[in-house]
Write a protein that holds these residues in place. Structure first.
Motif, PDB file in Angstrom:
ATOM      1  N   ILE A 106      69.181  29.984  73.883  1.00 27.01           N
ATOM      2  CA  ILE A 106      68.982  29.899  72.448  1.00 27.01           C
ATOM      3  C   ILE A 106      68.042  28.713  72.212  1.00 27.01           C
ATOM      4  N   THR A 107      67.185  28.814  71.224  1.00 20.73           N
ATOM      5  CA  THR A 107      66.221  27.729  71.040  1.00 20.73           C
ATOM      6  C   THR A 107      66.850  26.581  70.274  1.00 20.73           C
ATOM      7  N   LEU A 108      66.217  25.442  70.439  1.00 21.84           N
ATOM      8  CA  LEU A 108      66.712  24.223  69.808  1.00 21.84           C
ATOM      9  C   LEU A 108      66.783  24.383  68.290  1.00 21.84           C
ATOM     10  N   GLU A 109      65.746  25.008  67.700  1.00 21.82           N
ATOM     11  CA  GLU A 109      65.710  25.147  66.240  1.00 21.82           C
ATOM     12  C   GLU A 109      66.874  26.015  65.767  1.00 21.82           C
ATOM     13  N   GLU A 110      67.127  27.102  66.494  1.00 20.11           N
ATOM     14  CA  GLU A 110      68.222  27.992  66.102  1.00 20.11           C
ATOM     15  C   GLU A 110      69.552  27.252  66.127  1.00 20.11           C
ATOM     16  N   VAL A 111      69.772  26.500  67.207  1.00 19.15           N
ATOM     17  CA  VAL A 111      71.071  25.876  67.381  1.00 19.15           C
ATOM     18  C   VAL A 111      71.245  24.689  66.435  1.00 19.15           C
ATOM     19  N   ALA A 112      70.155  23.991  66.150  1.00 18.04           N
ATOM     20  CA  ALA A 112      70.253  22.839  65.242  1.00 18.04           C
ATOM     21  C   ALA A 112      70.699  23.316  63.864  1.00 18.04           C
ATOM     22  N   GLY A 113      70.311  24.536  63.502  1.00 16.61           N
ATOM     23  CA  GLY A 113      70.709  25.098  62.219  1.00 16.61           C
ATOM     24  C   GLY A 113      72.217  25.228  62.081  1.00 16.61           C
ATOM     25  N   ARG A 114      72.932  25.305  63.240  1.00 21.96           N
ATOM     26  CA  ARG A 114      74.385  25.460  63.183  1.00 21.96           C
ATOM     27  C   ARG A 114      75.082  24.159  62.831  1.00 21.96           C
ATOM     28  N   PHE A 115      74.365  23.044  62.954  1.00 22.93           N
ATOM     29  CA  PHE A 115      74.980  21.746  62.654  1.00 22.93           C
ATOM     30  C   PHE A 115      74.274  21.147  61.446  1.00 22.93           C
ATOM     31  N   PRO A 116      74.844  21.327  60.281  1.00 25.09           N
ATOM     32  CA  PRO A 116      74.170  20.841  59.079  1.00 25.09           C
ATOM     33  C   PRO A 116      73.968  19.329  59.164  1.00 25.09           C
ATOM     34  N   GLY A 117      72.800  18.899  58.725  1.00 28.00           N
ATOM     35  CA  GLY A 117      72.520  17.464  58.711  1.00 28.00           C
ATOM     36  C   GLY A 117      72.031  16.934  60.041  1.00 28.00           C
TER      37      GLY A 117
END
Lengths: 111, 309
Positions: free
Chosen positions: A2-13
């Motif tokens: 999974i890409t970094l951008e996709e996964v970062a979206g799962r952690f708000p802030g």
């Protein structure tokens, strides 16, 4: 993967640049995508990322304290993993051998 | 990938037979050879086959139902999803601790990793890093031997079966105490060529006895006696570790009196008999009638001084 951008979206802030910083410090072992653009994370890495978020963001742990905490955690899990391997190996042994090893372990503990 | 139950159009609790029927029907309907003009047919057929592959295998189906694998059969993060659930699996070794800074982890978990873990966790040296050394003495075999109280007190011989199938005779000396370690030299694991075998170490656990207790070399026995025996004296058969002997209870023996049976302990110790005087608890009208009219000659108050603290 999974890409970094996709996964970062799962952690708000959580800013993706922060995660890149963690990758550079090797707190997180993501891999560069083939085209060299983004980072790719496996499921283990995603779980690791939640741990980092929990420590650094939720618990607001000091940046300097992070390597110490991570190193201690990783050592603890090394030991637990090793112990699991041993116990699993023991499970496969004949009953008599298992008993002998457990006896010996109990014996060690009483010293 | 879609839910395999939906793909096949069956309920989650459908019987294996129904799943098979549904699959046959759909597979015929969507087979690419029979649907050359429908563009989505092949993908649909693949999805149906994949769903059937998962649901027709009872083990895979059960794992899917428990949420352990997804519809594509890939492992899911264990429930909870916390770091611990991963960290203790082989895949968690990706984040093993790095002595002296962080090196490149270089991929997944392999046997060399395990050896290194074990070496680091238990301070053993394995593989290429091993120090040159002479032939190793055989390992000691450690065992626990549970013994009945009397066997430990009197001494006994036990045949013990070792993990490698050998049997050895263990002589337990009389008076062996709980926690004693018996060592049989050379009865452990064989050593490397040119080195001696290890020893057999047996830690003795002595089971408690119903009546006897050990106090150093003495054997303690609590002996219940009746009120009559305590007041008038008696000759009573009492057990010792070597069999019953006759003990004389002197007249006017108080509760808690200690009588010694010389030489009846272990290794020259004695047996100490502690009297426990039993007051009758049943109805004894004669005794009660007597006590009502009885004035003791000894008029001292047994509780004298207890109240002036």
């Amino acid at each position: 993967m999974i890409t970094l951008e996709e996964v970062a979206g799962r952690f708000p802030g959580l800013a993706p640049q922060e995660v890149v910083l963690w990758i550079e410090r090797r707190w997180l072992r993501a891999e560069r995508a083939a085209d060299g653009g983004t980072w790719l994370l496996t499921e283990v890495d995603v779980a690791r990322l939640s741990l980092l978020v929990e420590l650094r963001v939720t618990l607001d742990l000091d940046e300097e304290a992070m390597p110490v905490v991570l190193s201690l955690l990783d050592q603890l899990y090394d030991a637990r993993r090793a112990l699991r391997c041993l116990l699993a190996a023991l499970e496969d042994q004949p009953e008599a051998l298992r008993r002998a090893v457990l006896d010996a372990a109990a014996w060690q503990a009483r010293d | 990938m879609d839910d395999p139950y939906k793909v096949l159009g069956v309920a989650r609790d459908a019987a294996a037979e129904d799943i098979r029927k549904a699959y046959r029907r759909l597979a015929k309907q969507w087979h690419p050879d029979t649907n050359p003009d429908k563009p989505g047919a092949e993908a649909r057929f693949k999805a149906i086959s994949a769903a059937y592959a998962l649901l027709s295998d009872p083990e895979l189906r059960a794992r899917f139902d428990r949420g352990e694998i997804d519809a594509a059969g890939a492992e899911r993060a264990p429930a909870g999803g916390g770091w611990r659930d991963w960290a203790e699996t082989g895949r968690g070794a990706r984040y093993r601790s790095q002595p002296g800074g962080f090196e490149d982890p270089g991929g997944g978990f392999d046997e060399a990793d395990l050896e290194e873990f074990l070496a680091r966790a238990f301070g053993t040296r394995t593989g290429a890093g091993a120090r040159p050394r002479g032939p190793m003495r055989g390992a000691d075999i450690r065992a626990t031997l549970r013994l009945p109280f009397l066997d430990a007190a009197r001494g006994a011989v036990r045949t013990v079966t070792l993990p490698d199938g050998r049997t050895v005779q263990l002589t337990i000396p009389a008076g062996t105490e709980d926690g004693t370690v018996l060592r049989l030299a050379g009865q452990g694991m064989p050593g490397e060529p040119g080195a001696p075998a290890g020893d057999l170490l047996a830690a003795v656990e002595v089971e408690p006895h119903r009546f006897f207790r050990r106090e150093g070399r003495d054997i303690l026995l609590e002996l219940p006696v009746t009120l009559k025996e305590a007041v008038l004296g008696a000759r009573i058969e009492v057990p010792t570790i070597a069999g019953p002997v006759t003990l004389t209870i002197p007249p006017r023996s108080a509760d808690g009196s200690r009588l010694r049976l010389r030489g009846r302990g272990v290794q020259g110790g004695h047996q100490v008999v502690v009297l426990k005087v039993l007051v009758p608890t049943g109805v004894e009208p004669e005794l009660e009638a007597f006590l009502k009219t009885w004035t003791p000659r000894d008029r001292t108050n047994p509780r004298a001084g207890m109240l002036d603290l």
